[in-house]
Enzyme design. Structure first.
Site, PDB file in Angstrom:
ATOM      1  N   TYR A 150      -1.137  -0.319  10.627  1.00 58.01           N
ATOM      2  CA  TYR A 150      -1.343  -0.717   9.083  1.00 58.01           C
ATOM      3  C   TYR A 150      -0.043  -0.253   8.500  1.00 58.01           C
ATOM      4  CZ  TYR A 150      -3.731  -1.180   4.745  1.00 58.01           C
ATOM      5  OH  TYR A 150      -3.791  -1.663   3.378  1.00 58.01           O
ATOM      6  N   SER A 171       0.786  -1.101  -0.068  1.00 59.76           N
ATOM      7  CA  SER A 171      -0.032   0.144   0.065  1.00 59.76           C
ATOM      8  C   SER A 171       0.841   1.110  -0.063  1.00 59.76           C
ATOM      9  CB  SER A 171      -0.916  -0.276   1.300  1.00 59.76           C
ATOM     10  OG  SER A 171      -1.512   1.418   1.475  1.00 59.76           O
TER      11      SER A 171
HETATM   12  P1  NDP Z   1     -11.622  -5.826   1.067  1.00 61.62           P
HETATM   13  O1  NDP Z   1     -11.895  -5.863   2.307  1.00 61.62           O
HETATM   14  O2  NDP Z   1     -12.555  -5.395  -0.125  1.00 61.62           O
HETATM   15  O3  NDP Z   1     -11.101  -7.393   0.900  1.00 61.62           O
HETATM   16  C1  NDP Z   1     -10.143  -8.136   1.643  1.00 61.62           C
HETATM   17  C2  NDP Z   1     -10.042  -9.622   1.303  1.00 61.62           C
HETATM   18  O4  NDP Z   1      -9.062 -10.102   2.373  1.00 61.62           O
HETATM   19  C3  NDP Z   1     -11.370 -10.111   1.434  1.00 61.62           C
HETATM   20  O5  NDP Z   1     -11.790 -10.890   0.423  1.00 61.62           O
HETATM   21  C4  NDP Z   1     -11.309 -10.956   2.784  1.00 61.62           C
HETATM   22  O6  NDP Z   1     -12.086 -12.178   2.701  1.00 61.62           O
HETATM   23  C5  NDP Z   1      -9.819 -11.184   2.840  1.00 61.62           C
HETATM   24  N1  NDP Z   1      -9.186 -11.321   4.342  1.00 61.62           N
HETATM   25  C6  NDP Z   1      -9.253 -10.751   5.104  1.00 61.62           C
HETATM   26  N2  NDP Z   1      -8.727 -11.299   6.271  1.00 61.62           N
HETATM   27  C7  NDP Z   1      -8.618 -12.589   5.913  1.00 61.62           C
HETATM   28  C8  NDP Z   1      -8.050 -13.681   6.505  1.00 61.62           C
HETATM   29  N3  NDP Z   1      -7.557 -13.709   7.774  1.00 61.62           N
HETATM   30  N4  NDP Z   1      -7.625 -14.912   5.670  1.00 61.62           N
HETATM   31  C9  NDP Z   1      -8.136 -14.911   4.243  1.00 61.62           C
HETATM   32  N5  NDP Z   1      -8.597 -13.720   3.776  1.00 61.62           N
HETATM   33  C10 NDP Z   1      -8.743 -12.725   4.491  1.00 61.62           C
HETATM   34  O7  NDP Z   1     -10.341  -4.976   0.676  1.00 61.62           O
HETATM   35  P2  NDP Z   1      -9.162  -4.616  -0.490  1.00 61.62           P
HETATM   36  O8  NDP Z   1      -9.592  -5.333  -1.681  1.00 61.62           O
HETATM   37  O9  NDP Z   1      -8.965  -3.217  -0.379  1.00 61.62           O
HETATM   38  O10 NDP Z   1      -8.032  -5.253   0.097  1.00 61.62           O
HETATM   39  C11 NDP Z   1      -6.994  -6.271  -0.607  1.00 61.62           C
HETATM   40  C12 NDP Z   1      -5.382  -5.772  -0.339  1.00 61.62           C
HETATM   41  O11 NDP Z   1      -5.189  -4.560  -0.973  1.00 61.62           O
HETATM   42  C13 NDP Z   1      -5.201  -5.660   1.164  1.00 61.62           C
HETATM   43  O12 NDP Z   1      -3.874  -6.350   1.575  1.00 61.62           O
HETATM   44  C14 NDP Z   1      -5.032  -4.190   1.458  1.00 61.62           C
HETATM   45  O13 NDP Z   1      -4.256  -3.995   2.490  1.00 61.62           O
HETATM   46  C15 NDP Z   1      -4.425  -3.724   0.071  1.00 61.62           C
HETATM   47  N6  NDP Z   1      -4.795  -2.230  -0.092  1.00 61.62           N
HETATM   48  C16 NDP Z   1      -6.212  -1.534   0.020  1.00 61.62           C
HETATM   49  C17 NDP Z   1      -6.195  -0.218  -0.405  1.00 61.62           C
HETATM   50  C18 NDP Z   1      -7.739   0.024  -0.322  1.00 61.62           C
HETATM   51  O14 NDP Z   1      -7.816   1.348  -0.279  1.00 61.62           O
HETATM   52  N7  NDP Z   1      -8.697  -0.454  -0.275  1.00 61.62           N
HETATM   53  C19 NDP Z   1      -5.077   0.499  -0.421  1.00 61.62           C
HETATM   54  C20 NDP Z   1      -3.871  -0.058  -0.483  1.00 61.62           C
HETATM   55  C21 NDP Z   1      -3.716  -1.477  -0.231  1.00 61.62           C
HETATM   56  P3  NDP Z   1     -12.626 -12.859   3.824  1.00 61.62           P
HETATM   57  O15 NDP Z   1     -13.264 -12.022   4.634  1.00 61.62           O
HETATM   58  O16 NDP Z   1     -13.958 -13.766   3.094  1.00 61.62           O
HETATM   59  O17 NDP Z   1     -11.794 -13.726   4.359  1.00 61.62           O
END
Ligand code: NDP
Length: 242
Positions: free
Chosen positions: A148, A135
């Site tokens: 974070y 990020s």
């Molecule tokens: P979302 O919350 O939309 O998606 C997060 C995903 O991670 C979900 O599919 C969730 O699935 C999964 N997840 C969370 N915890 C676990 C776990 N313990 N085991 C397995 N899966 C898990 O977020 P984003 O799509 O935004 O995030 C994706 C990545 O992008 C992250 O690493 C985030 O830090 C990064 N990011 C996001 C930004 C933003 O502004 N959105 C900016 C920069 C980076 P489930 O709950 O079904 O397990």
């Protein structure tokens, strides 16, 4: 025509991971989709060539089992995208330690588990790509993001060194650093004061970058020839000052 190799995606049930699932599948790649909410993955009816698995990335055995299942059907994983993440925001002192540990467990241990689960086979095959989703928060600190920030900064240096050590093994590593993306990520923030400040940021960017943009860029990076490695990418809305 040769079949395309298996692509594995963690956190495929929402946001960036969901878009990754759809763009790789629609470009002919079989996909191994992992998340805790497996029922969402099973509902992706448009994706026919897939294996879905209920995986908590903090649990290495669950990841390993999913990979065994995916590889039994489609052969070795050639691309692993360590995307799953959480972002509980809050003033450092106010934030419960459980949230701090959860952030480190998912965002750091989850990535280590993902890399460890695929690296032995990639090294044996002398081929593979690992993309770790960091990020802008891995580069710049900001209010209420301390843990974070720390988790993503760790991924930056971890990815850099593992990449260097595995250049000889013909394994590419790409660090992707998105800015604010329109996803569910902020739902893991429980502290209302922190959420209000973050919501102002979201609103000032009209919700943020379309996650389809991030997924499309990752597809392009992967489809470059194996000898070409885009090592790092930071992408944000033009309007986002970081
Ligand atoms: P979302 O919350 O939309 O998606 C997060 C995903 O991670 C979900 O599919 C969730 O699935 C999964 N997840 C969370 N915890 C676990 C776990 N313990 N085991 C397995 N899966 C898990 O977020 P984003 O799509 O935004 O995030 C994706 C990545 O992008 C992250 O690493 C985030 O830090 C990064 N990011 C996001 C930004 C933003 O502004 N959105 C900016 C920069 C980076 P489930 O709950 O079904 O397990």
């Amino acid at each position: 025509m040769k079949n395309k190799p298996l692509v594995a995606i963690t956190g495929a049930s929402a946001g960036i991971g969901k878009e990754l699932a759809f763009i790789f599948a629609s470009n002919g790649y079989p996909v191994l989709l992992m998340a805790r909410r497996k029922e969402i993955l099973d509902g992706y009816d448009e994706i026919r060539e897939k294996v879905t698995a209920k995986v908590d990335v903090t649990n290495f055995d669950e990841l390993q089992e999913a990979i065994t299942l995916g590889e039994a059907k489609y052969g070795p994983i050639d691309l692993m995208i360590n995307n799953a993440g959480v972002m509980p925001l809050g003033d450092y002192v106010a934030q419960p330690r459980t949230e701090k540990y959860q952030t480190l467990d998912v965002n750091i241990k989850g990535v280590i588990n993902g890399m460890d689960a695929v690296l032995p086979t990639m090294i044996k095959n002398h081929h593979g790509t690992i993309i770790n989703i960091s990020s802008v928060a891995g580069r710049y600190s900001s209010l209420n993001h301390s843990v974070y920030n720390g988790s993503k900064a760790a991924i930056n240096l971890l990815t850099e060194e593992v990449r260097k050590e595995n250049a000889k093994n013909n394994i590419r590593f790409t660090l992707v650093e998105p800015g604010l993306v329109k996803t569910e990520l902020s739902k893991t923030t429980t502290i209302s004061e922190a959420m209000e400040i973050y919501q102002d940021q979201i609103d000032s960017l009209n919700g943020g970058l379309d996650p389809k943009m991030v997924a499309a860029m990752i597809l392009k990076i992967y489809e470059l020839p194996q000898e070409v490695n885009i090592k790092e990418v930071m992408l944000t809305l033009t309007a986002q000052m970081v």
